[in-house]
Design a protein around this motif. Structure first.
Motif, PDB file in Angstrom:
ATOM      1  N   GLU A  12       0.821  -1.202   0.000  1.00 22.88           N
ATOM      2  CA  GLU A  12       0.000   0.000   0.000  1.00 22.88           C
ATOM      3  C   GLU A  12       0.863   1.263   0.000  1.00 22.88           C
ATOM      4  O   GLU A  12       0.593   2.216  -0.745  1.00 22.88           O
ATOM      5  CB  GLU A  12      -0.933   0.007   1.211  1.00 22.88           C
ATOM      6  CG  GLU A  12      -1.821   1.228   1.260  1.00 22.88           C
ATOM      7  CD  GLU A  12      -2.711   1.236   2.484  1.00 22.88           C
ATOM      8  OE1 GLU A  12      -3.837   1.751   2.362  1.00 22.88           O
ATOM      9  OE2 GLU A  12      -2.294   0.739   3.554  1.00 22.88           O
ATOM     10  N   TYR A  15       2.298   1.651  -3.408  1.00 20.76           N
ATOM     11  CA  TYR A  15       1.258   2.125  -4.325  1.00 20.76           C
ATOM     12  C   TYR A  15       1.053   3.633  -4.189  1.00 20.76           C
ATOM     13  O   TYR A  15       0.963   4.354  -5.188  1.00 20.76           O
ATOM     14  CB  TYR A  15      -0.038   1.354  -4.054  1.00 20.76           C
ATOM     15  CG  TYR A  15      -1.255   1.943  -4.703  1.00 20.76           C
ATOM     16  CD1 TYR A  15      -1.478   1.799  -6.067  1.00 20.76           C
ATOM     17  CD2 TYR A  15      -2.190   2.666  -3.953  1.00 20.76           C
ATOM     18  CE1 TYR A  15      -2.602   2.347  -6.666  1.00 20.76           C
ATOM     19  CE2 TYR A  15      -3.304   3.216  -4.543  1.00 20.76           C
ATOM     20  CZ  TYR A  15      -3.509   3.054  -5.896  1.00 20.76           C
ATOM     21  OH  TYR A  15      -4.619   3.608  -6.485  1.00 20.76           O
ATOM     22  N   GLY A  19       1.818   6.263  -7.115  1.00 23.85           N
ATOM     23  CA  GLY A  19       0.736   7.142  -7.560  1.00 23.85           C
ATOM     24  C   GLY A  19       1.122   8.607  -7.467  1.00 23.85           C
ATOM     25  O   GLY A  19       0.840   9.391  -8.375  1.00 23.85           O
ATOM     26  N   GLY A  41      -4.165  -2.083 -18.642  1.00 17.97           N
ATOM     27  CA  GLY A  41      -3.802  -1.207 -17.547  1.00 17.97           C
ATOM     28  C   GLY A  41      -4.928  -0.316 -17.076  1.00 17.97           C
ATOM     29  O   GLY A  41      -4.744   0.516 -16.187  1.00 17.97           O
ATOM     30  N   HIS A  43      -7.539  -0.985 -15.286  1.00 13.31           N
ATOM     31  CA  HIS A  43      -7.927  -1.166 -13.896  1.00 13.31           C
ATOM     32  C   HIS A  43      -6.999  -0.383 -12.969  1.00 13.31           C
ATOM     33  O   HIS A  43      -7.460   0.292 -12.050  1.00 13.31           O
ATOM     34  CB  HIS A  43      -7.941  -2.645 -13.512  1.00 13.31           C
ATOM     35  CG  HIS A  43      -8.522  -2.866 -12.162  1.00 13.31           C
ATOM     36  ND1 HIS A  43      -7.758  -2.940 -11.035  1.00 13.31           N
ATOM     37  CD2 HIS A  43      -9.807  -2.989 -11.756  1.00 13.31           C
ATOM     38  CE1 HIS A  43      -8.545  -3.099  -9.982  1.00 13.31           C
ATOM     39  NE2 HIS A  43      -9.792  -3.142 -10.392  1.00 13.31           N
ATOM     40  N   ALA A  44      -5.719  -0.461 -13.215  1.00 11.41           N
ATOM     41  CA  ALA A  44      -4.762   0.281 -12.381  1.00 11.41           C
ATOM     42  C   ALA A  44      -4.967   1.785 -12.528  1.00 11.41           C
ATOM     43  O   ALA A  44      -4.932   2.533 -11.539  1.00 11.41           O
ATOM     44  CB  ALA A  44      -3.334  -0.106 -12.731  1.00 11.41           C
ATOM     45  N   ARG A  47      -8.150   2.705 -10.737  1.00 16.14           N
ATOM     46  CA  ARG A  47      -7.955   2.655  -9.284  1.00 16.14           C
ATOM     47  C   ARG A  47      -7.238   3.910  -8.809  1.00 16.14           C
ATOM     48  O   ARG A  47      -7.650   4.536  -7.828  1.00 16.14           O
ATOM     49  CB  ARG A  47      -7.164   1.409  -8.888  1.00 16.14           C
ATOM     50  CG  ARG A  47      -6.943   1.353  -7.394  1.00 16.14           C
ATOM     51  CD  ARG A  47      -6.233   0.095  -6.950  1.00 16.14           C
ATOM     52  NE  ARG A  47      -6.021   0.194  -5.514  1.00 16.14           N
ATOM     53  CZ  ARG A  47      -5.006  -0.359  -4.891  1.00 16.14           C
ATOM     54  NH1 ARG A  47      -4.139  -1.090  -5.554  1.00 16.14           N
ATOM     55  NH2 ARG A  47      -4.867  -0.217  -3.595  1.00 16.14           N
ATOM     56  N   LEU A  48      -6.184   4.293  -9.503  1.00 12.24           N
ATOM     57  CA  LEU A  48      -5.445   5.495  -9.126  1.00 12.24           C
ATOM     58  C   LEU A  48      -6.335   6.735  -9.219  1.00 12.24           C
ATOM     59  O   LEU A  48      -6.399   7.540  -8.286  1.00 12.24           O
ATOM     60  CB  LEU A  48      -4.211   5.660 -10.016  1.00 12.24           C
ATOM     61  CG  LEU A  48      -3.378   6.917  -9.775  1.00 12.24           C
ATOM     62  CD1 LEU A  48      -2.832   6.951  -8.350  1.00 12.24           C
ATOM     63  CD2 LEU A  48      -2.256   6.993 -10.801  1.00 12.24           C
ATOM     64  N   TYR A  77     -13.830  -3.504 -14.591  1.00 15.10           N
ATOM     65  CA  TYR A  77     -13.538  -2.175 -14.067  1.00 15.10           C
ATOM     66  C   TYR A  77     -14.604  -1.137 -14.418  1.00 15.10           C
ATOM     67  O   TYR A  77     -14.502   0.016 -14.025  1.00 15.10           O
ATOM     68  CB  TYR A  77     -12.158  -1.695 -14.509  1.00 15.10           C
ATOM     69  CG  TYR A  77     -11.902  -1.749 -15.985  1.00 15.10           C
ATOM     70  CD1 TYR A  77     -12.381  -0.760 -16.832  1.00 15.10           C
ATOM     71  CD2 TYR A  77     -11.172  -2.785 -16.541  1.00 15.10           C
ATOM     72  CE1 TYR A  77     -12.151  -0.810 -18.187  1.00 15.10           C
ATOM     73  CE2 TYR A  77     -10.930  -2.839 -17.896  1.00 15.10           C
ATOM     74  CZ  TYR A  77     -11.419  -1.847 -18.710  1.00 15.10           C
ATOM     75  OH  TYR A  77     -11.190  -1.887 -20.055  1.00 15.10           O
TER      76      TYR A  77
END
Length: 158
Positions: A12, A15, A19, A41, A43-44, A47-48, A77
């Motif tokens: 975490e 991450y 970010g 990519g 989803h990443a 998420r960000l 997603y």
């Protein structure tokens, strides 16, 4: 279990640092746009964007077309993308939402029924039933049963 917890905490922290490095760069929007263009990519990236959306609404607005497109997809997603858009204040979100929704509604192609259904879900989630009514009108007499189902079954949660 404690060891796994410590690994999760380290991940975490990594991450958050990664970010920050991305979002602090002056080319962050262009970079994230390129991630969406790669077709992997997402989803990443979502998420960000979603994790930072409460304090970085301008980031969501700059990437609105990409997040909107992800919200219409039939992927894992899509729900995350809809959540991000629903989190924007309506006065920031709705002008862009109206323009992009109009483009989608103007093309009720039966081959695009998944995207149009995704649009119906998004419009219901952000409580834009007026635009949802326009979509339903556009698909009500379609030769496609899948499209007609949009007109019949939305909104689902009244």
């Amino acid at each position: 279990m404690e060891e796994a917890w410590q690994e999760l905490r380290k991940a975490e922290i990594a991450y958050i640092r990664a970010g920050n490095a991305i979002l602090d760069d002056e080319n962050a929007v262009e970079f994230l746009r390129s991630v969406f263009a790669r077709q992997n990519g997402h989803h990443a990236a979502l998420r960000l964007i979603g994790d930072r959306a409460p304090e970085r609404a301008e980031l969501v607005l700059e990437l609105f077309p990409e997040v909107f497109e992800a919200a219409l997809s039939n992927s894992l997603y899509a729900a995350r993308a809809r959540y991000i858009l629903a989190g924007l204040p309506p006065d920031m979100r709705d002008p862009r939402l109206e323009a992009l929704s109009s483009r989608e509604i103007a093309n009720p192609d039966p081959e695009r029924w998944e995207e149009l259904r995704g649009l119906a879900v998004l419009l219901e989630q952000v409580n834009r039933l007026d635009i949802l009514d326009l979509l339903k009108d556009a698909v009500r007499d379609s030769p496609s049963e899948d499209l007609r189902d949009i007109a019949e079954y939305f909104p689902e949660h009244i």
